[in-house]
Design an enzyme around this catalytic site. Structure first.
Site, PDB file in Angstrom:
ATOM      1  N   HIS A  83      -6.424   8.617   3.831  1.00 36.03           N
ATOM      2  CA  HIS A  83      -5.977   7.225   3.905  1.00 36.03           C
ATOM      3  C   HIS A  83      -4.465   7.121   4.052  1.00 36.03           C
ATOM      4  CE1 HIS A  83      -9.965   5.913   2.954  1.00 36.03           C
ATOM      5  NE2 HIS A  83      -9.963   6.486   1.776  1.00 36.03           N
ATOM      6  N   HIS A 110       2.464   3.529   4.891  1.00 37.57           N
ATOM      7  CA  HIS A 110       1.496   2.776   5.684  1.00 37.57           C
ATOM      8  C   HIS A 110       2.108   2.497   7.059  1.00 37.57           C
ATOM      9  CE1 HIS A 110      -1.041   1.801   2.150  1.00 37.57           C
ATOM     10  NE2 HIS A 110       0.117   1.853   1.502  1.00 37.57           N
ATOM     11  N   HIS A 127       5.684   3.042  -0.132  1.00 35.52           N
ATOM     12  CA  HIS A 127       5.356   2.526  -1.467  1.00 35.52           C
ATOM     13  C   HIS A 127       5.677   3.582  -2.512  1.00 35.52           C
ATOM     14  CE1 HIS A 127       2.195  -0.507   0.254  1.00 35.52           C
ATOM     15  NE2 HIS A 127       3.434  -0.959   0.327  1.00 35.52           N
ATOM     16  N   THR A 193      -3.175  -2.050  -2.850  1.00 36.39           N
ATOM     17  CA  THR A 193      -3.615  -2.474  -1.514  1.00 36.39           C
ATOM     18  C   THR A 193      -4.791  -1.654  -1.012  1.00 36.39           C
ATOM     19  OG1 THR A 193      -2.110  -1.018  -0.295  1.00 36.39           O
ATOM     20  CG2 THR A 193      -1.246  -3.182  -0.933  1.00 36.39           C
TER      21      THR A 193
HETATM   22 ZN   LIG Z   1       0.488   1.807  -0.486  1.00 35.22          ZN
END
Ligand SMILES: [Zn+2]
Length: 242
Positions: A83, A110, A127, A193
């Site tokens: 991810h 991201h 992040h 998120t």
């Molecule tokens: Zn994140």
């Protein structure tokens, strides 16, 4: 893998690190963001009313106190959980917010950005995930524009892991190298998120972006294979402070 994570004291963050503990989810298709809340009872918060990311706009001047950053350079490990690509922090890097100390646990990225500022999306967003001693989370978000290469990413992505891999980093990386020079920020209450989308997360979004080269952004996309941004969520009653 799970046992190794527990041994590393990262149990709290297994939902960030490896999703294999819960129902499989994705950024597109039947297991995509619109359906996360339905994939598992554990993901019910994904349908909550205080979700991240958001479009940050309509700011309220709150005279926010500066975040105190106490970050140390250290070598740790980098992993690709399918991810995102994430660098796990070694203990000892902290921020202080609301007179509470939060320890940096990991940072990840991201593409494109998840949060938007005045409706603007950025090519990438970092992040930095922190937790206090009670497990409350604070995320420092950094927008990334395309331009000069970023030093920390150059070191981290020299050892870019493939999906499912975790690699010990051979050089020290300072989390300060993925912060902008000016640390003014926006603030709102949000969530993780990614599933389980837990709420009660302090979001601290740097106003000033950093830059990464097109090659660095492409290198990330190459190993993640597709975009990994959750669409913006309804702001509802939440104020966005600056
Ligand atoms: Zn994140």
């Amino acid at each position: 893998m799970k046992r190794a994570l527990i041994a590393a004291g990262m149990l709290l963050f297994s939902s960030f690190a490896f999703s294999s503990d819960g129902a499989a989810w994705d950024y597109t298709g039947d297991a995509g963001p619109d359906n996360w809340a339905k994939l598992s009872p554990e993901y019910s918060s994904c349908a909550g009313s205080n979700q991240s990311p958001i479009n940050l706009t309509g700011f309220i001047d709150a005279k926010l106190k500066p975040i105190v950053f106490n970050y140390k350079a250290s070598s740790s490990e980098i992993l690709n959980n399918g991810h995102t690509v994430q660098v796990n922090a070694t203990p000892g890097s902290t921020i202080t917010v609301d007179d509470i100390e939060f320890e940096l646990k990991q940072f990840h990225f991201h593409v494109p950005s998840e949060n938007q500022i005045h409706g603007k999306s950025y090519p990438m967003e970092g992040h930095l995930v922190h937790a206090d001693k009670n497990g409350n989370l604070a995320v420092v978000a950094v927008m990334v524009t395309e331009g000069e290469a970023n030093k920390a990413l150059a070191k981290a992505w020299a050892q870019m892991p493939k999906k499912g891999e975790k690699v010990a980093l051979s050089s020290d990386i300072s989390p300060l190298e993925i912060l902008p020079a000016k640390r003014d920020y926006y603030r709102f209450n949000g969530s993780l998120t990614t599933p389980p989308c837990s709420e009660g997360v302090r979001w601290l979004v740097m106003k000033q972006p950093i830059s990464a080269s097109k090659e660095q952004i492409d290198q990330f996309l190459h190993v993640i294979h597709h975009h990994n941004n959750r669409p913006v969520q309804a702001v509802n009653a939440r104020p966005v402070l600056e």
